[in-house]
Design a protein around this motif. Structure first.
Motif, PDB file in Angstrom:
ATOM      1  N   GLU A 154      12.681   5.037  -1.463  1.00  0.00           N
ATOM      2  CA  GLU A 154      12.798   3.903  -2.375  1.00  0.00           C
ATOM      3  C   GLU A 154      12.358   2.629  -1.665  1.00  0.00           C
ATOM      4  N   LEU A 155      11.450   1.854  -2.303  1.00  0.00           N
ATOM      5  CA  LEU A 155      10.883   0.671  -1.646  1.00  0.00           C
ATOM      6  C   LEU A 155      11.573  -0.633  -2.039  1.00  0.00           C
ATOM      7  N   LEU A 173      15.681   0.601  10.299  1.00  0.00           N
ATOM      8  CA  LEU A 173      14.514   1.280   9.729  1.00  0.00           C
ATOM      9  C   LEU A 173      14.882   2.683   9.245  1.00  0.00           C
ATOM     10  N   GLU A 174      15.706   3.384  10.011  1.00  0.00           N
ATOM     11  CA  GLU A 174      16.139   4.714   9.580  1.00  0.00           C
ATOM     12  C   GLU A 174      16.970   4.628   8.306  1.00  0.00           C
ATOM     13  N   ALA A 175      17.780   3.579   8.190  1.00  0.00           N
ATOM     14  CA  ALA A 175      18.557   3.396   6.969  1.00  0.00           C
ATOM     15  C   ALA A 175      17.657   3.099   5.771  1.00  0.00           C
ATOM     16  N   LEU A 176      16.495   2.516   6.029  1.00  0.00           N
ATOM     17  CA  LEU A 176      15.525   2.270   4.958  1.00  0.00           C
ATOM     18  C   LEU A 176      14.760   3.539   4.582  1.00  0.00           C
ATOM     19  N   GLY A 177      14.939   4.609   5.347  1.00  0.00           N
ATOM     20  CA  GLY A 177      14.315   5.868   4.987  1.00  0.00           C
ATOM     21  C   GLY A 177      13.378   6.451   6.023  1.00  0.00           C
ATOM     22  N   ASN A 212       0.849  -1.201   0.000  1.00  0.00           N
ATOM     23  CA  ASN A 212       0.000   0.000   0.000  1.00  0.00           C
ATOM     24  C   ASN A 212       0.882   1.247   0.000  1.00  0.00           C
ATOM     25  N   PRO A 213       1.653   1.463  -1.069  1.00  0.00           N
ATOM     26  CA  PRO A 213       2.641   2.549  -1.083  1.00  0.00           C
ATOM     27  C   PRO A 213       2.044   3.946  -0.969  1.00  0.00           C
TER      28      PRO A 213
END
Length: 665
Positions: free
Chosen positions: A86-87, A67-71, A38-39
């Protein structure tokens, strides 16, 4: 190179996740899966840190940083994922953490005391699954996973010794067939009662919610007793573990427990056993300092003294001055020492907020730590003999110093440094260095001047593009230190920060500036503190509380002045002049009042907890032509019989400027 730093944190999270409880791993996967599927849905891009399940997830090793590194970006109440994130990395994490089909069942023999039990579990079950099965076993006593210890071999050895990474391995990889199960709580109870436990071991027990809930009172009392036993000798790791334990049991920063925590700090602060000279007087630690060379003259004596000497009653005298130390010279010394530090540019530098931060090539930090430790442990009137038992603690001394000669109240004003220590430095001294981006930004902002904030501490930096901020192409993975370039990563000066690596750069540059560059100085300073007053203040107070204990408050606000007036004992013969005195202070700006406080008490810092503050106004001979006098040892202002408020204002200003309190006791 743009994503190397972020990738490393994501890979670390994937490795650590193998050792997480299965329900936490499932929660992580659900969080990521919701975003992938569900972007465009905003609710899936916000993780409320106040939610108990989310908070428990973020507390796990590498969870938050991953999680922070994932954005995900920190706000006051949540982690939020920007729409531009970016997903693709999300899908990679989901694939790496995907549950595997259950493998062949293997029999396991479990010994607990004289009890033998059997389990059958899939061979590819991760260790966290085995821990969950043991926790659910009635036959084995339903031991919470946080209290489980597994031993294997003959003689039995803890699994952790044979496989340091055992929590990330499967039953098959561990080659488990039979093992001994122990409940660490049973051993911990005995160790706590005998004061032989470590805070590291206690921390492991506190991770079990059931144990904490059922035994909170016993655990808190035991932790307090353990701190008192270990306060004089505690390395950085044990101090860090102690802080983590008390963060659960007795959280630093909680206003409702501050007084109780301070009282326990006093109970943990060791004093030397009273020693008598041949004439029957108590042997003191004499400190004779030169006003013109206050920093060097003090450090040279304090750095060379033994820890035992430093714990004796302190007696401060200023060279070529007749004043005896009954409190005033002592207060004045610590007050002036803080200001003298600011002038030692090879040792200290000032932050934008006016706090002391170690210079790059700092020296004398151990001696400075000793001075600051003395400020905490040397009670008011400690230079005078008190009838307390041998090996008394600071708490017992404070209890004994309740009244002076003929029942007169004794002033218990704290010994305050004339300049505060920077909060990021204190965090490092406490082995509590900030780690998260949110925490690092908060510590940066704590030392900025309100009129000139650092752009790196702004929330807008997290959500605004580099182009919109005029920073595109202007930043590299490096920082300037004393005219030289320090790389934050190999070759960092040649790596330009991009939108994708902006947060990684911010975390790296703040960590380098607020943690890495301060660690060596913090270790030296901490050693000096431990040698004088022990570790209790470092373990039980927040950095903000410790900052105030060491330096009080720079401004005297209207509510403080009101308390000052209420605490004043005024001789009726000078009631009119005393009223004028406080009216003059009320008309002064808050930053102009400290000079009067300095003149009358020896210190220009207002105590953060002034409940023991006392003040006296007494008459002296003379009229308008005479300057007022102060007896700083007793917080006493002596006033001539002035004819008007303006005459008092003029003469008081002259006296404060001349510093006549130097001539008095």
């Amino acid at each position: 190179m743009d994503v190397v730093m972020g990738d490393a944190e994501v890979e670390r999270m994937q490795r650590e996740a193998k050792a997480w409880p299965l329900e936490q791993l499932e929660l992580l996967r659900k969080v990521l899966q919701n975003v992938v599927e569900n972007p465009k849905e905003p609710k899936f891009r916000k993780l409320k840190t106040g939610n108990a399940r989310i908070a428990a997830l973020l507390a796990l090793p590498a969870a938050r940083s991953g999680l922070e590194a994932l954005g995900w970006q920190a706000t006051e109440e949540a982690l939020e994922l920007p729409e531009r994130a970016e997903l693709a990395p999300f899908a990679a994490v989901l694939e790496a953490t995907k549950p595997q089909p259950l493998g062949e069942l293997v029999p396991l023999t479990v010994l607990r005391g004289a009890l033998k039990s059997k389990l059958e579990l899939p061979c590819n079950l991760p260790f966290s699954g085995l821990a969950a099965a043991l926790e659910q076993s009635d036959a084995l006593g339903r031991i919470p996973r946080a209290r489980q210890r597994l031993l294997v071999g003959v003689p039995p050895k803890p699994l952790s010794e044979l496989w340091p990474n055992y929590q990330a391995m499967t039953i098959e990889e561990l080659n488990l067939k039979a093992f001994k199960l122990e409940d660490t709580w049973e051993e911990m109870v005995a160790d706590l009662r005998a004061l032989r436990a470590s805070f590291g071991a206690l921390l492991g027990v506190l991770s079990c919610k059931r144990t904490l809930q059922d035994n909170y009172g016993f655990l808190l009392d035991s932790a307090k007793a353990l701190l008192q036993a270990k306060a004089k000798q505690m390395d950085a790791t044990e101090l860090q573990n102690a802080r983590k334990c008390f963060a659960v049991l007795w959280p630093p920063g909680a206003a409702e427990t501050r007084q109780a925590r301070l009282e326990h700090c006093a109970a943990c602060t060791p004093l030397s056993a009273p020693q008598k000279a041949e004439d029957g007087s108590v042997i003191q630690f004499p400190l004779r300092v030169e006003r013109a060379e206050l920093f060097d003259s003090a450090i040279s004596q304090i750095a060379s003294a033994s820890a035992e000497e430093l714990r004796r009653p302190l007696q401060v005298t200023f060279a070529n001055e007749a004043a005896e130390d009954a409190g005033g010279p002592r207060r004045e010394f610590f007050n002036d020492f803080g200001r003298a530090c600011a002038e030692q540019t090879e040792v200290w530098q000032l932050t934008a907020a006016g706090s002391l931060l170690p210079a790059e090539c700092a020296s004398s930090l151990r001696g400075c730590g000793r001075v600051c430790g003395l400020a905490l442990c040397q009670a008011e009137n400690a230079a005078q003999e008190q009838r307390v038992r041998e090996n008394a603690t600071l708490q017992e001394l404070l209890a004994a110093v309740t009244e002076g000669e003929e029942g007169a109240a004794v002033v218990q004003q704290k010994l305050l440094l004339g300049a505060p220590l920077a909060r990021p430095f204190l965090r490092c001294v406490q082995a509590d260095a900030p780690e998260t981006l949110e925490d690092l930004q908060a510590e940066l902002n704590a030392e900025q001047h309100e009129s000139a904030p650092d752009f790196r501490g702004a929330k807008a930096f997290l959500s605004t593009s580099l182009r919109d901020m005029g920073l595109e192409g202007q930043l590299t993975f490096s920082r300037q230190v004393g005219g030289r370039t320090v790389d934050l990563t190999p070759g960092g000066r040649d790596i330009v920060v991009t939108e994708e690596t902006k947060l990684s750069w911010l975390r790296a540059v703040l960590k380098s500036e607020l943690v890495d560059s301060l660690q060596e100085a913090a270790e030296s300073f901490r050693l000096g503190v431990l040698e004088t007053c022990g570790a209790a203040y470092l373990a039980l107070l927040s950095a903000a509380e410790l900052q105030e204990e060491w330096s009080g408050l720079a401004l005297i606000k209207d509510e403080d002045l009101k308390l000052w007036r209420e605490r004043a004992a005024i001789n009726p013969a000078r009631k009119a002049q005393a009223d004028w005195f406080f009216e003059i202070l009320a008309e002064e700006p808050s930053n102009g009042r400290p000079k009067v406080l300095k003149f009358t008490t020896g210190s220009d810092r207002w105590p953060s907890d002034p409940k023991t503050f006392a003040f006296y106004v007494e008459p002296m001979d003379g009229g308008d032509e005479v300057l007022p006098r102060a007896m700083t040892c007793g917080n006493m202002l002596q006033l001539p019989n002035y004819s008007s408020k303006e005459q008092l204002r003029s003469q008081l200003a002259k006296a404060c400027e001349l510093g006549l309190s130097m001539q008095l006791v």
